[in-house]
Write a protein that holds these residues in place. Structure first.
Motif, mmCIF file in Angstrom:
data_model
loop_
_atom_site.group_PDB
_atom_site.id
_atom_site.type_symbol
_atom_site.label_atom_id
_atom_site.label_comp_id
_atom_site.label_asym_id
_atom_site.label_seq_id
_atom_site.Cartn_x
_atom_site.Cartn_y
_atom_site.Cartn_z
ATOM 1 N N ALA A 12 0.832 -1.212 0.000
ATOM 2 C CA ALA A 12 0.000 0.000 0.000
ATOM 3 C C ALA A 12 0.866 1.261 0.000
ATOM 4 C CB ALA A 12 -0.916 -0.011 1.223
ATOM 5 N N LEU A 13 1.946 1.240 0.769
ATOM 6 C CA LEU A 13 2.857 2.392 0.805
ATOM 7 C C LEU A 13 3.538 2.593 -0.546
ATOM 8 C CD1 LEU A 13 4.416 1.790 4.337
ATOM 9 C CD2 LEU A 13 3.013 3.763 3.659
ATOM 10 N N ASP A 14 3.933 1.509 -1.189
ATOM 11 C CA ASP A 14 4.557 1.625 -2.508
ATOM 12 C C ASP A 14 3.566 2.149 -3.545
ATOM 13 O OD1 ASP A 14 7.184 0.836 -1.913
ATOM 14 O OD2 ASP A 14 6.687 -1.293 -2.055
ATOM 15 N N ALA A 15 2.309 1.769 -3.412
ATOM 16 C CA ALA A 15 1.289 2.186 -4.383
ATOM 17 C C ALA A 15 1.020 3.688 -4.323
ATOM 18 C CB ALA A 15 -0.007 1.420 -4.130
ATOM 19 N N THR A 16 1.282 4.303 -3.178
ATOM 20 C CA THR A 16 1.029 5.740 -3.037
ATOM 21 C C THR A 16 2.327 6.557 -2.985
ATOM 22 O OG1 THR A 16 0.931 5.504 -0.613
ATOM 23 C CG2 THR A 16 -1.148 5.352 -1.834
ATOM 24 N N ASP A 17 3.451 5.933 -3.290
ATOM 25 C CA ASP A 17 4.759 6.600 -3.226
ATOM 26 C C ASP A 17 4.941 7.526 -4.425
ATOM 27 O OD1 ASP A 17 7.435 7.322 -3.024
ATOM 28 O OD2 ASP A 17 8.191 5.338 -3.623
ATOM 29 N N GLY A 18 5.075 8.822 -4.160
ATOM 30 C CA GLY A 18 5.241 9.792 -5.235
ATOM 31 C C GLY A 18 6.565 9.698 -5.954
ATOM 32 N N LEU A 19 7.532 8.983 -5.381
ATOM 33 C CA LEU A 19 8.836 8.813 -6.022
ATOM 34 C C LEU A 19 8.992 7.451 -6.683
ATOM 35 C CD1 LEU A 19 11.134 10.365 -3.245
ATOM 36 C CD2 LEU A 19 10.546 11.392 -5.441
ATOM 37 N N ALA A 20 7.955 6.642 -6.651
ATOM 38 C CA ALA A 20 8.068 5.261 -7.124
ATOM 39 C C ALA A 20 8.552 5.159 -8.565
ATOM 40 C CB ALA A 20 6.722 4.554 -6.975
ATOM 41 N N ALA A 21 8.122 6.086 -9.424
ATOM 42 C CA ALA A 21 8.493 6.022 -10.840
ATOM 43 C C ALA A 21 9.982 6.216 -11.054
ATOM 44 C CB ALA A 21 7.712 7.067 -11.635
ATOM 45 N N LYS A 22 10.678 6.828 -10.101
ATOM 46 C CA LYS A 22 12.114 7.060 -10.247
ATOM 47 C C LYS A 22 12.910 5.758 -10.292
ATOM 48 C CE LYS A 22 12.912 11.362 -10.781
ATOM 49 N NZ LYS A 22 13.765 11.865 -11.868
ATOM 50 N N ARG A 23 12.384 4.710 -9.697
ATOM 51 C CA ARG A 23 13.109 3.440 -9.663
ATOM 52 C C ARG A 23 13.419 2.942 -11.066
ATOM 53 N NH1 ARG A 23 14.190 -1.017 -6.309
ATOM 54 N NH2 ARG A 23 14.084 -3.025 -7.409
ATOM 55 N N ALA A 24 12.528 3.200 -12.020
ATOM 56 C CA ALA A 24 12.727 2.730 -13.395
ATOM 57 C C ALA A 24 13.921 3.397 -14.069
ATOM 58 C CB ALA A 24 11.466 2.983 -14.214
ATOM 59 N N GLU A 25 14.433 4.492 -13.495
ATOM 60 C CA GLU A 25 15.580 5.182 -14.080
ATOM 61 C C GLU A 25 16.920 4.580 -13.630
ATOM 62 O OE1 GLU A 25 15.374 9.471 -13.864
ATOM 63 O OE2 GLU A 25 13.171 9.432 -13.810
ATOM 64 N N PHE A 26 16.850 3.506 -12.852
ATOM 65 C CA PHE A 26 18.061 2.841 -12.370
ATOM 66 C C PHE A 26 18.133 1.413 -12.886
ATOM 67 C CE2 PHE A 26 17.281 6.244 -9.414
ATOM 68 C CZ PHE A 26 18.544 6.712 -9.085
ATOM 69 N N VAL A 304 11.983 13.487 -0.834
ATOM 70 C CA VAL A 304 13.026 12.494 -0.588
ATOM 71 C C VAL A 304 13.187 12.274 0.909
ATOM 72 C CG1 VAL A 304 15.514 12.057 -0.779
ATOM 73 C CG2 VAL A 304 14.256 12.952 -2.743
ATOM 74 N N ARG A 305 13.238 13.360 1.654
ATOM 75 C CA ARG A 305 13.398 13.252 3.109
ATOM 76 C C ARG A 305 12.204 12.555 3.750
ATOM 77 N NH1 ARG A 305 16.511 12.266 7.337
ATOM 78 N NH2 ARG A 305 16.191 13.655 9.115
ATOM 79 N N ALA A 306 11.007 12.921 3.323
ATOM 80 C CA ALA A 306 9.811 12.310 3.897
ATOM 81 C C ALA A 306 9.796 10.803 3.646
ATOM 82 C CB ALA A 306 8.556 12.956 3.300
ATOM 83 N N LYS A 307 10.170 10.391 2.436
ATOM 84 C CA LYS A 307 10.188 8.961 2.145
ATOM 85 C C LYS A 307 11.297 8.260 2.918
ATOM 86 C CE LYS A 307 10.495 5.447 -1.467
ATOM 87 N NZ LYS A 307 10.693 5.155 -2.908
ATOM 88 N N SER A 308 12.449 8.898 3.033
ATOM 89 C CA SER A 308 13.553 8.311 3.794
ATOM 90 C C SER A 308 13.129 8.001 5.222
ATOM 91 C CB SER A 308 14.751 9.270 3.799
ATOM 92 O OG SER A 308 15.705 8.894 4.770
ATOM 93 N N LEU A 380 15.136 7.317 -3.925
ATOM 94 C CA LEU A 380 14.810 7.321 -5.350
ATOM 95 C C LEU A 380 14.560 5.919 -5.895
ATOM 96 C CD1 LEU A 380 17.069 10.034 -7.030
ATOM 97 C CD2 LEU A 380 14.837 10.275 -5.938
ATOM 98 N N TYR A 381 15.114 4.901 -5.250
ATOM 99 C CA TYR A 381 14.869 3.552 -5.790
ATOM 100 C C TYR A 381 14.537 2.484 -4.756
ATOM 101 C CZ TYR A 381 19.980 3.064 -4.941
ATOM 102 O OH TYR A 381 21.251 3.055 -4.408
ATOM 103 N N THR A 382 14.634 2.764 -3.473
ATOM 104 C CA THR A 382 14.281 1.763 -2.466
ATOM 105 C C THR A 382 12.777 1.755 -2.255
ATOM 106 O OG1 THR A 382 16.391 2.125 -1.333
ATOM 107 C CG2 THR A 382 14.678 0.961 -0.111
ATOM 108 N N ARG A 383 12.201 0.546 -2.252
ATOM 109 C CA ARG A 383 10.760 0.393 -2.048
ATOM 110 C C ARG A 383 10.465 -0.030 -0.605
ATOM 111 N NH1 ARG A 383 10.336 -3.799 -7.014
ATOM 112 N NH2 ARG A 383 11.826 -4.744 -5.575
ATOM 113 N N PHE A 384 9.240 0.186 -0.179
ATOM 114 C CA PHE A 384 8.824 -0.304 1.134
ATOM 115 C C PHE A 384 8.834 -1.827 1.156
ATOM 116 C CE2 PHE A 384 7.346 4.036 1.095
ATOM 117 C CZ PHE A 384 7.593 4.457 2.388
ATOM 118 N N ALA A 385 8.531 -2.451 0.010
ATOM 119 C CA ALA A 385 8.620 -3.915 -0.060
ATOM 120 C C ALA A 385 10.053 -4.380 0.164
ATOM 121 C CB ALA A 385 8.110 -4.399 -1.425
ATOM 122 N N ASP A 386 11.037 -3.583 -0.265
ATOM 123 C CA ASP A 386 12.440 -3.925 -0.013
ATOM 124 C C ASP A 386 12.743 -3.889 1.479
ATOM 125 O OD1 ASP A 386 12.947 -4.072 -2.777
ATOM 126 O OD2 ASP A 386 13.431 -1.940 -2.887
#
Length: 405
Positions: A12-26, A304-308, A380-386
């Motif tokens: 659920a956290l990953d589904a609402t993560d505003g930075l989630a799309a950045k992972r595809a750039e790595f 970035v800070r909020a997600k960290s 930018l690329y770590t997920r909550f599932a990780d």
């Protein structure tokens, strides 16, 4: 909380993560949880193609013409300004080149040379500093007739006094992940008449840094951690604009000369951050870094800070649920205002074995001797599932190891 409930919360956290799309750039392998970006950031996908262009066309075809036609000569300042935008520095105050160690040397010696009286012969060093900072500071002190005094970063503000020339402080402790009070320490050291040199290796790209607003004098940092510049990527040096005319570098190379191609035997320093340059720029690694910084386009560091903080909070909750009680203890502060973007867990003498087994099972963190398991969270690329998987596997590994003893 059960494994199913934590896994559902992570999704659920990953589904609402505003930075989630950045992972595809790595360039990442979904079969591996990579929590060591605080040592070496993942590869941004745009880097390889850019390096091929640099090698094949700019070096291979244009050759020497690329110093002007491809902008090689001005790359240290141009890329410095890009990094400046991530550390709260207005253009013209950051130059990229050399290593963190070399830049620490430049900054500490320059700060000592700025002392208003000869009686300022003391260099304060963060007692828990990354070792190279301490080595360099001691050498700089010997060369300038100063003495070193190691004090806890938390005590730096009250320890600065009339003999202090400079305080060298880590913004984030590399071992524990503790975030130190940059604005408060800077203000106190300045009030004592001394200068600050901040090591922002573990905060640049991990959280908002406000060097200009907080009055920092000098700052240094590497670019291969949260900035993803690649192994051995050049470091950066920040020199506050008000000090640039008096910045007396102990390494006055030809690249920092006011007219480098005059080949004048007498040194005349250039103006601005260019004074921080020394020799010929590391073009291939510089331009790899430039391409890597593209992942930051449009990114809000507050997000970035909020997600960290959300990631590290969630990881600690998962670890409490999965790891046998009493087997690990966090040495990273619980308070958000005192936490960087990592979690360090103290385990015991077998910490190295635990980390080796985690890596074997596809969870990559690192071990800091003798007993610390360190996990870096790169928003930018770590997920909550990780985070959930890492804590779960950690619990399995520790449980299995202790059963086998």
């Amino acid at each position: 909380m059960s494994e199913a409930a934590l896994a559902k919360e992570a999704a659920a956290l990953d589904a609402t993560d505003g930075l989630a799309a950045k992972r595809a750039e790595f360039d990442l392998d979904d079969g591996v949880v990579y929590l060591d970006g605080n040592s070496l950031g993942a590869l941004p996908r745009g880097v390889a193609g850019r390096l091929c262009e640099v090698v094949g066309h700019e070096w291979g075809r244009l050759r020497i013409r690329s110093w002007e036609e491809s902008g090689w000569w001005t790359a240290p300042e141009r890329i410095g300004d890009r990094i400046g935008g991530l550390i709260g520095a207005a253009p013209g105050q950051v130059v990229v080149g050399d290593s963190t160690s070399v830049n620490v040397f430049k900054a500490v010696v320059a700060a000592i040379r700025l002392a208003d009286t000869a009686s300022r012969d003391e260099v304060l060093v963060d007692a828990a500093t990354f070792p190279t900072d301490g080595y360099i500071a001691r050498s700089a002190a010997r060369m300038t007739g100063c003495r070193i005094r190691a004090v806890a970063a938390a005590d730096m503000a009250r320890e600065a006094g009339p003999r202090t020339a400079v305080a060298l402080v880590n913004h984030v402790d590399y071992r524990t992940g503790r975030l130190h009070d940059l604005p408060g320490i800077t203000a106190a050291v300045r009030a004592a008449g001394a200068r600050t040199v901040w090591d922002v290796c573990h905060s640049a790209g991990a959280l908002p840094v406000h060097l200009d607003a907080d009055g920092a004098d000098f700052a240094v940092g590497c670019t291969y951690k949260y900035l993803n510049g690649g192994p051995g990527a050049p470091a950066f040096l920040y020199v506050r604009r008000a000090l640039q005319d008096r910045f007396d570098s102990p390494l006055p190379g030809w690249n920092s000369h006011a007219d480098p191609f005059a080949m004048d035997p007498a040194y005349a320093p250039a103006g601005g951050a260019v004074r921080g340059r020394v020799g010929t720029p590391e073009i291939l690694s510089l331009l790899a870094l430039d391409a890597a910084l593209g992942v930051w386009d449009g990114v809000d560091l507050a997000a970035v800070r909020a997600k960290s903080l959300a990631l590290t909070d969630f990881f600690l909750r998962c670890a409490a649920a999965y790891v046998p009680e009493g087997r690990v203890a966090s040495v990273t502060p619980e308070a958000h205002a005192e936490r960087g973007s990592q979690i360090s867990l103290r385990y015991g003498p077998g910490a190295g074995e635990v980390m080796a087994e985690l890596v074997r099972r596809g969870v990559v963190g690192d071990h800091r001797r003798p007993d610390v398991l360190r996990f870096g969270f790169t928003p930018l690329y770590t997920r909550f599932a990780d985070a959930e998987r890492a804590a779960r596997v950690l619990g399995e590994v520790i449980g299995a190891m202790e059963e086998g003893r």
